[in-house]
Design an enzyme around this catalytic site. Structure first.
Site, mmCIF file in Angstrom:
data_model
loop_
_atom_site.group_PDB
_atom_site.id
_atom_site.type_symbol
_atom_site.label_atom_id
_atom_site.label_comp_id
_atom_site.label_asym_id
_atom_site.label_seq_id
_atom_site.Cartn_x
_atom_site.Cartn_y
_atom_site.Cartn_z
ATOM 1 N N HIS A 147 0.806 -1.225 0.000
ATOM 2 C CA HIS A 147 0.000 0.000 0.000
ATOM 3 C C HIS A 147 0.844 1.283 0.000
ATOM 4 O O HIS A 147 0.526 2.244 0.717
ATOM 5 C CB HIS A 147 -0.943 0.015 1.209
ATOM 6 C CG HIS A 147 -2.004 -1.060 1.162
ATOM 7 N ND1 HIS A 147 -2.479 -1.607 0.003
ATOM 8 C CD2 HIS A 147 -2.685 -1.683 2.167
ATOM 9 C CE1 HIS A 147 -3.419 -2.508 0.286
ATOM 10 N NE2 HIS A 147 -3.552 -2.582 1.586
ATOM 11 N N HIS A 220 -9.649 2.117 0.398
ATOM 12 C CA HIS A 220 -9.553 0.999 1.342
ATOM 13 C C HIS A 220 -10.648 1.056 2.414
ATOM 14 O O HIS A 220 -10.385 0.837 3.595
ATOM 15 C CB HIS A 220 -8.167 1.010 1.985
ATOM 16 C CG HIS A 220 -7.677 -0.330 2.406
ATOM 17 N ND1 HIS A 220 -8.285 -1.067 3.407
ATOM 18 C CD2 HIS A 220 -6.647 -1.086 1.965
ATOM 19 C CE1 HIS A 220 -7.629 -2.200 3.567
ATOM 20 N NE2 HIS A 220 -6.631 -2.247 2.701
ATOM 21 N N GLU A 351 -11.489 -3.766 -2.697
ATOM 22 C CA GLU A 351 -10.534 -2.795 -3.254
ATOM 23 C C GLU A 351 -10.371 -3.040 -4.749
ATOM 24 O O GLU A 351 -9.809 -4.047 -5.160
ATOM 25 C CB GLU A 351 -9.181 -2.945 -2.560
ATOM 26 C CG GLU A 351 -9.239 -2.767 -1.064
ATOM 27 C CD GLU A 351 -8.117 -3.529 -0.370
ATOM 28 O OE1 GLU A 351 -6.936 -3.248 -0.615
ATOM 29 O OE2 GLU A 351 -8.425 -4.439 0.411
HETATM 30 C C1 BGC Z 1 -4.432 -6.425 2.194
HETATM 31 C C2 BGC Z 1 -4.361 -7.119 3.513
HETATM 32 C C3 BGC Z 1 -3.968 -6.087 4.558
HETATM 33 C C4 BGC Z 1 -5.003 -5.004 4.540
HETATM 34 C C5 BGC Z 1 -4.686 -3.901 5.512
HETATM 35 C C6 BGC Z 1 -5.470 -5.380 2.264
HETATM 36 O O1 BGC Z 1 -5.549 -4.699 1.063
HETATM 37 O O2 BGC Z 1 -4.701 -7.324 1.148
HETATM 38 O O3 BGC Z 1 -3.403 -8.162 3.492
HETATM 39 O O4 BGC Z 1 -3.879 -6.668 5.815
HETATM 40 O O5 BGC Z 1 -5.089 -4.457 3.264
HETATM 41 O O6 BGC Z 1 -3.413 -3.452 5.348
#
Ligand code: BGC
Length: 387
Positions: A147, A220, A351
């Site tokens: 991310h 998110h 997402e």
């Molecule tokens: C990921 C997860 C992660 C979450 C929060 C998601 O997009 O796929 O693995 O724990 O985001 O960071």
């Protein structure tokens, strides 16, 4: 389209099970709530001061449509902090995890409602090669980059374009400098959020760059259509229009295979509750689905429903992939305003994105943006009330 009528007490009701972090006193919650009540009736956008960080002012924007549906968004992280809609019983509540105070976000929750970038999801070992150069990114998820790195787009203060108080729309922009978190190129990003009278939150992402770079922007939000974080999302029904998904290794990096979902717990081509087969998926769902639609075309790709409140969420996107994450790492550490620990599966994420680790996977749709090109993707979350 049938309009949803929301009673005028919306502001009080939205005091919200999901909003606020555990440290906030209830008196600050109720003053926020009555504040909101006085602003709720008019469709448009309202700005309020929300604090300061990194020497920059942070604001909270309340977008209200003519049905009284309200979405709050901050320029800190481009974060959707609340999305208040009615239930079939006439009550209203917030259907995303979020806090009423900026402090909740400065404590670094796992991307609650955030705009994620420069690259949503993982890049293996934080490395990729582009035009003969190998780039090393900040790693923040074991050995992988997740991310956007240590300080991704979710943790910066975005600039705000002038608002028109009568239009529930907000445009944020951010310049991600060459080398930030290891990524090449000055990337100019803008994200426009707009709330329609059909209860659709549309998010338009645009970017351009002065050096070739991977870009993969997403939102998110953690959804719980019951509006109460005490409930899990295991009884939510989910449909994803995808015949394939991308299996992952133990560090959640795709193996490269595009695997048919047929006959597996990943088959959501017909609606299934999230909980029905989750025990057959080690760790829970945290995978990318390869959407059936044509990339670039704006189509309905997923539907989430909660029969208990009559709420249905439709997800439309131009993106080729969807990360369905069933809130597996939520562990009760973070609390709601009433001190309710946000437990495993208290909410889920849908997402829209390009596939994880695409910069290292030539067989995946490319995420590379080159100088002179325009990045533009759109995702729409539409809330429908079924009586
Ligand atoms: C990921 C997860 C992660 C979450 C929060 C998601 O997009 O796929 O693995 O724990 O985001 O960071």
């Amino acid at each position: 389209m049938k309009k949803i009528v929301v009673n005028s007490a919306l502001g009080i009701l939205m005091a919200g099970v999901f909003t606020s972090c555990g440290n906030n006193s209830s008196s600050s919650e109720s003053s926020n709530a009555s504040d909101t009540t006085s602003k709720v009736s008019k469709a448009g956008i309202q700005q309020s001061d929300w604090g300061e960080t990194d020497g920059k002012k942070v604001f909270l924007y309340t977008l209200t449509n003519e049905n009284g549906v309200q979405v709050k968004i901050s320029n800190y992280g481009g974060t959707v902090t609340s999305f208040v809609t009615p239930t079939k019983s006439g009550a209203s509540s917030n259907i995303v995890l979020g806090f009423e105070e900026l402090s909740g976000y400065l404590a670094k929750p796992p991307y609650f409602g955030a705009t994620v970038g420069r690259y949503g999801n993982r890049i293996a070992k934080g490395k990729f090669t582009l035009d003969g150069n190998t780039y090393t990114l900040a790693t923040n998820n074991g050995q992988n980059a997740l991310h956007g790195g240590l300080k991704g787009f979710d943790k910066v203060v975005w600039d705000v374009a002038p608002i028109d108080s009568a239009t529930p729309a907000l445009t944020l922009s951010y310049l991600s400098k060459d080398g930030e978190e290891g990524y090449p190129g000055n990337l100019k990003v803008s994200v426009r959020f707009s709330l329609s009278d059909d209860n659709e939150l549309t998010i338009d992402y645009e970017a351009d760059t002065d050096k070739a770079t991977p870009v993969n922007l997403t939102n998110h939000s953690y959804w719980n259509l019951t509006g109460d974080a005490k409930n899990t999302i295991l009884d939510h029904s989910l449909k994803i229009d995808a015949d394939k998904y991308t299996p992952v290794d133990t560090t959640l990096i795709p193996t490269g295979e595009l695997k048919p979902v047929k006959g597996t717990p990943f088959d959501f081509t017909e609606p299934h509750t999230v909980g029905e087969r989750i025990s057959a998926v080690p760790g829970g769902y945290d995978h990318n689905w390869v959407l059936n639609h044509k990339m670039g075309s704006m189509d309905l790709v997923a539907t989430l429903s909660d029969p208990s409140t009559g709420r249905k969420l439709e997800v439309y996107t131009t993106e080729p992939g969807l990360q369905f994450y069933s809130g597996n790492f939520l562990d009760g550490t973070i609390k709601t305003s009433f001190g309710t620990p946000i437990q495993k599966h208290a909410a889920l994420c849908l997402e829209t994105q390009h596939f994880p680790d695409s910069p290292n996977r030539p067989n995946f749709p490319s995420t590379i943006l080159k100088p002179g090109e325009k990045y533009h993707t759109t995702t729409k979350y539409k809330v429908i009330l079924e009586k």
